[in-house]
Design a protein around this motif. Sequence first.
Motif, PDB file in Angstrom:
ATOM      1  N   THR A  18      11.212  12.779  -0.601  1.00  0.00           N
ATOM      2  CA  THR A  18      11.527  11.439  -1.094  1.00  0.00           C
ATOM      3  C   THR A  18      11.872  10.503   0.059  1.00  0.00           C
ATOM      4  O   THR A  18      11.448   9.342   0.084  1.00  0.00           O
ATOM      5  N   LEU A  19      12.620  11.008   1.031  1.00  0.00           N
ATOM      6  CA  LEU A  19      12.999  10.196   2.190  1.00  0.00           C
ATOM      7  C   LEU A  19      11.771   9.792   3.006  1.00  0.00           C
ATOM      8  O   LEU A  19      11.661   8.650   3.458  1.00  0.00           O
ATOM      9  N   LEU A  59       6.971   3.706   2.930  1.00  0.00           N
ATOM     10  CA  LEU A  59       6.816   2.455   2.180  1.00  0.00           C
ATOM     11  C   LEU A  59       7.585   1.319   2.845  1.00  0.00           C
ATOM     12  O   LEU A  59       7.131   0.172   2.868  1.00  0.00           O
ATOM     13  N   THR A  60       8.748   1.638   3.390  1.00  0.00           N
ATOM     14  CA  THR A  60       9.499   0.632   4.139  1.00  0.00           C
ATOM     15  C   THR A  60       8.717   0.191   5.372  1.00  0.00           C
ATOM     16  O   THR A  60       8.656  -0.995   5.699  1.00  0.00           O
ATOM     17  N   ASP A  67       4.143  -5.342  10.927  1.00  0.00           N
ATOM     18  CA  ASP A  67       3.496  -6.604  11.304  1.00  0.00           C
ATOM     19  C   ASP A  67       2.002  -6.481  11.006  1.00  0.00           C
ATOM     20  O   ASP A  67       1.280  -5.724  11.666  1.00  0.00           O
ATOM     21  N   LEU A  68       1.535  -7.212  10.006  1.00  0.00           N
ATOM     22  CA  LEU A  68       0.136  -7.130   9.602  1.00  0.00           C
ATOM     23  C   LEU A  68      -0.772  -7.994  10.465  1.00  0.00           C
ATOM     24  O   LEU A  68      -1.991  -7.990  10.280  1.00  0.00           O
ATOM     25  N   GLY A  69      -0.174  -8.714  11.362  1.00  0.00           N
ATOM     26  CA  GLY A  69      -0.983  -9.615  12.178  1.00  0.00           C
ATOM     27  C   GLY A  69      -1.269 -10.929  11.470  1.00  0.00           C
ATOM     28  O   GLY A  69      -2.031 -11.762  11.971  1.00  0.00           O
ATOM     29  N   GLU A  90       2.271   4.880  -4.581  1.00  0.00           N
ATOM     30  CA  GLU A  90       3.271   5.424  -3.664  1.00  0.00           C
ATOM     31  C   GLU A  90       4.680   4.980  -4.053  1.00  0.00           C
ATOM     32  O   GLU A  90       5.637   5.750  -3.968  1.00  0.00           O
ATOM     33  N   MET A  91       4.815   3.708  -4.489  1.00  0.00           N
ATOM     34  CA  MET A  91       6.129   3.206  -4.899  1.00  0.00           C
ATOM     35  C   MET A  91       6.644   3.947  -6.124  1.00  0.00           C
ATOM     36  O   MET A  91       7.832   4.290  -6.223  1.00  0.00           O
ATOM     37  N   ALA A  92       5.758   4.195  -7.092  1.00  0.00           N
ATOM     38  CA  ALA A  92       6.148   4.954  -8.284  1.00  0.00           C
ATOM     39  C   ALA A  92       6.548   6.368  -7.889  1.00  0.00           C
ATOM     40  O   ALA A  92       7.526   6.922  -8.406  1.00  0.00           O
ATOM     41  N   THR A  93       5.798   6.949  -6.948  1.00  0.00           N
ATOM     42  CA  THR A  93       6.106   8.298  -6.477  1.00  0.00           C
ATOM     43  C   THR A  93       7.489   8.347  -5.852  1.00  0.00           C
ATOM     44  O   THR A  93       8.272   9.267  -6.100  1.00  0.00           O
TER      45      THR A  93
END
Length: 865
Positions: free
Chosen positions: A515-516, A522-523, A529-531, A736-739
Motif C-alpha cells: 500500500t505504501l 501515485l504521489t 514535473d510533466l514539462g 491505481e488510485m482505487a487500488t
Amino acid sequence: MNKMPIPPKIPHRFFRWYCHPDYREDIEGDLLERFERNARGKGIKAANWRFFKDVMRLFRPGIIRPVKENIQLNYFGMLSNNLKTAFRIFKFEKFFTAINVIGLTVGIWCSILITLWVQYEFDFDRFHRKGDQLFRVWKNDILENKKVKTMPLTAYPIGDALVEEIPEILNRVRCSEVEPLVLSMQDRFVKQDVMATDPNFFQIFSFPLKEGNAESCLQDLSSIVISESLAKNHFNSESALGKIISIHEGPHSFDFKVTGVFYDIPENSSLQFDAILPVDNYLQFWTYPERWGNSWLFTYVILDKSADMQEINNKIKELPKRKGDADWFTLMLQPYADQYLYSRIENGQVSGGRIDYVVMFSLIAVFTLLIACFNFINLTTARSARRSREIGIRKVTGAHKGILIAQFLTESALLVFTSMITAILLTQISLPFFNEITAKTIAIDYFDTNFYLFLLLIAAITLLLSGIYPAVFLASFHAVSALKGKLKKSSARVLLRRGLVTFQFGLAVTLIAATLVVFLQLTYIQNKDLGLDKENIIYMPMDFKTAPHYQSIKSELLEHTSIHGVSASDGDFRSTLGTSSDPKWKNKDSSGKLKKNFAILDIDFGLLELLDIKIEQGRSFSSDFSTDSMHFVINEEAAEVMDLEHPVGEDLEFWGVRGKIVGVTKNFHFASLHERIAPIILRCKPTSSTLLYIKTKPGKTAQAISHLEKIHNKFSDVPFVYHFLDETLEQGYQGEMATQKLAGYFSLLAIVISCLGLLGLASYSAEQRTKELAIRKVMGAGAVNIIRLLLNEYFLLILIGFAIGLPVAYHWSNTWLNSFAYKVQLGWWIFAVPGVFVLSIALLTVGKLSLKTAQINPANSLKNE
C-alpha cells in the motif's frame, strides 16, 4: 519376571467388534485365560493359532451383536443441549467470544466484498454468444531497437485479408474508435458517443436489438442504429425507426435514418457507445484509408471452433508482409474476453493488466479470512486448559469423541453463522462506499441462488478452517489428565500457534508495504514535473457551430479579466496521439526496415506558452512569421531519434508538406506515465484544432467558466461541456488510485484482526502466568521486567513475520512498478516503515495488557496457594 503374553491384535479386535456387548466381558475373560495357559504350556505361536480358531468358532448367531440395535437417539435433544452449552460458554467467556466474532466478521466481510468485485471484473465481455470464438487483432510494430510496440488499431484491408487467406477465420468485423459527436434530432442538439462498424456487427456481438433487423440494419450507408435510452429521450413513446438524425462533424453535416434500436449496453462491456454508423462513411475523412500502414480501426475475427489460436497466430504473423508489402509490423490475436483483464501487452507478449489487481485482491480476501480463522484456532487451542475438566467429566460420564466434536463444532458453527449474518449486513451498508472507490455499480442479488451457494461455500470454508482442528484437538484430551487439569504441553501445538501469529503479521507487513509503494508512486505521478503547466487550465471541445468562430471566441474570452490566455489544439494530453512513420529528414535511414514513429499534434499559436512548455532550442510558433504553418516544432526526444545535433533549421517533410524545424521543446508528457515520452512533431494548424484551451487567473476559475459558457451559448445551442486538464490527467490513474485506497483499508482491517488475536493470546498468556509473575514480583522483579518478559515472545514472532513479509512485498512492488516508465525508487525505508508500524501497534496492544498485569498485587494472586 516374565511379561504377560499379549494375544494377536487383529483377531482380538475382530472379536470385540462382532461380540454382543452383553456377553463381551465374560467371554473375553475366558478367551484371555485360555490364551495364557496355551502360551505357557505350548508356546506363543501355538497360543496365537488357538486364539484365532477360538475367535472364529465364536462367530455365530447368538453371540454376534444385532445389526440394528433398538436405540432411539434423540438428535433434537442432543442439538438442544449442544446449543445451551454453547450459549453458556459464550456468556462465560464474553471477551474471547467477542474477539472471535469480530475477527471472523471482518474476515468474511472482506471476502464477500472482494469476491463481488472479482466476479464483476471476470464477467466483463463474457456475455457474447460467440465469445469463445471471438478474437481481437493486434498489430506489433517493429521499432528501430528491435523492440516491439503492440497497438490495438489496424488498417482497413486487414480484416478482409484475414478472412481470404486463413480458412479457420470465418468472419471479421471492424470498428472505429468511439467519438463524442454532435447529433441533432427534432431541433435538439446532444453530444453522444458514436462508433462506426461493419454491417455484420450485430451478428457477431451479442447486443440485442429492441427494434430493427440485426442482419440488415447497417447495410445502407445512410443508416444509423441508436440506443434505447437515446430513442426514449428524444422520441418518447414513438418508434424511432425511420426518424432522421443529423450528425455534425466540423463544417460538415450528414443525415441518417434510424434503422434499429439496441438495448442499452451493459456496464460489463468494454465497448460502450450510443449510436452506430456504417464504417464506410468514414473512408472519405481519411487520406489513403486502405493503405496497410494507415491504422485507424479495431479488427475482430470469428475463428472456427476447432481452430487453435497459437497456430492461427503463426499463420497471420507475416500476413502484412505477404499481402500488403508491409514488413515493419506483424499481427497477433487475443481472445476478446481477455482484453479487459489482460490489457497490457509488452514486446508482443501479454504481460498483465487488471488481472494483476484481481489476483492481488483475491489473495487479500483469502489471507484476511485465513488470519481470522487462525485467530480462532489460536484462541481456542490456547484456552484448552480452561475446558479440560469439562471435557474430562463428559468423557467419564460416557461422552465419546464424536459427541464432543459435535459440541465444539456447534459452538464454532454458531460463531460462524453470527459472523456471516453480521458480515452480510456490513457488506450491504458499505457497498455504496465501495462502489464510489472502485467506480463500479456492484450490488447483491438476493434472488440469485449463486449468491447463497457462495455464502454457503464461505461458511463451509470458514467452519472447516476454524472449527475442525480445535474440535478434534479438544475432543482428544485424555479423561484422567483432563480431570486433573494436567494437560501435556505439545511442542508441535505451541509451534503451530507461533507459526500462525508469525504468518498473520508477515501478511500485515506485506499489505502495508504494498500500500505504501502504491501511495508513493501515485504521489510521485501527481507531483512529477510533466514539462507543462496543468494548473488552472480548462479545455472545451469545439463543435460544428463554435469551430468556425474560433478567432472571435478567442478574442472575446481574452477581454475578460478572469482569463489569462486562450489557445487550441487537436489533442487533450490524456492518451497517446496518432502516430506516423512518414516524416523524412536529412540522413534518415531510407531502407524502411527501421521504423521511427512520431506522435503528431496540431496546435495554435500561443499553446506552448499557455501550457508553459519550455523551448530548449530555437523558438515557438509565432503569428509574426507568416510561413509558420509550413514549419515544425519538435521535442528533445524527436531530435534524439532523428540523430540531429542541431535540429533548428533542418528540413522536415511529411504528408505532402515540406518545411523547417524552427524550435525544440524540452520533453513534456503528453501520455500516461506508464509509457516513456515519445518523439513528437508539432504543427501550427489553428484551423484544424478541435479543443479550446483557456488558462484562468488564480482564484477566478468560477468567473471564467461562467463567461466561457456565456460565449459558447452565444455561438452554439449544443450543450456546453468543459474539462479541467489536471483532472483529465489524473483520470488515467483511477485504477491505481482505487487500488491504493482499497489496499489501505484492507491492510488496516488485517492489522485489526491480527491485533485482536494477539490481544486474546496475550491476555490468556498473562492469565496463565499470573502466579509465576506474582512470585517474580515477590522475588524483586519490577514492572519493567514483567512487561519485558511478556513482550519478548511476541516481539520475536513479529520480527520473523517481518522477515518473511519483506521479500514478498519487495517482489510485488517491483513487478507492479515495472508497468510504469517513470517510477519511484525502492529504498530500504519503504519496507522498514511498515515493519516498525506493525511492530509498534502489536507491542502497544500487548504492552498495555502487560502493564495492567504487572500492576496486580502479588498477594491477590498467591492467597489461594
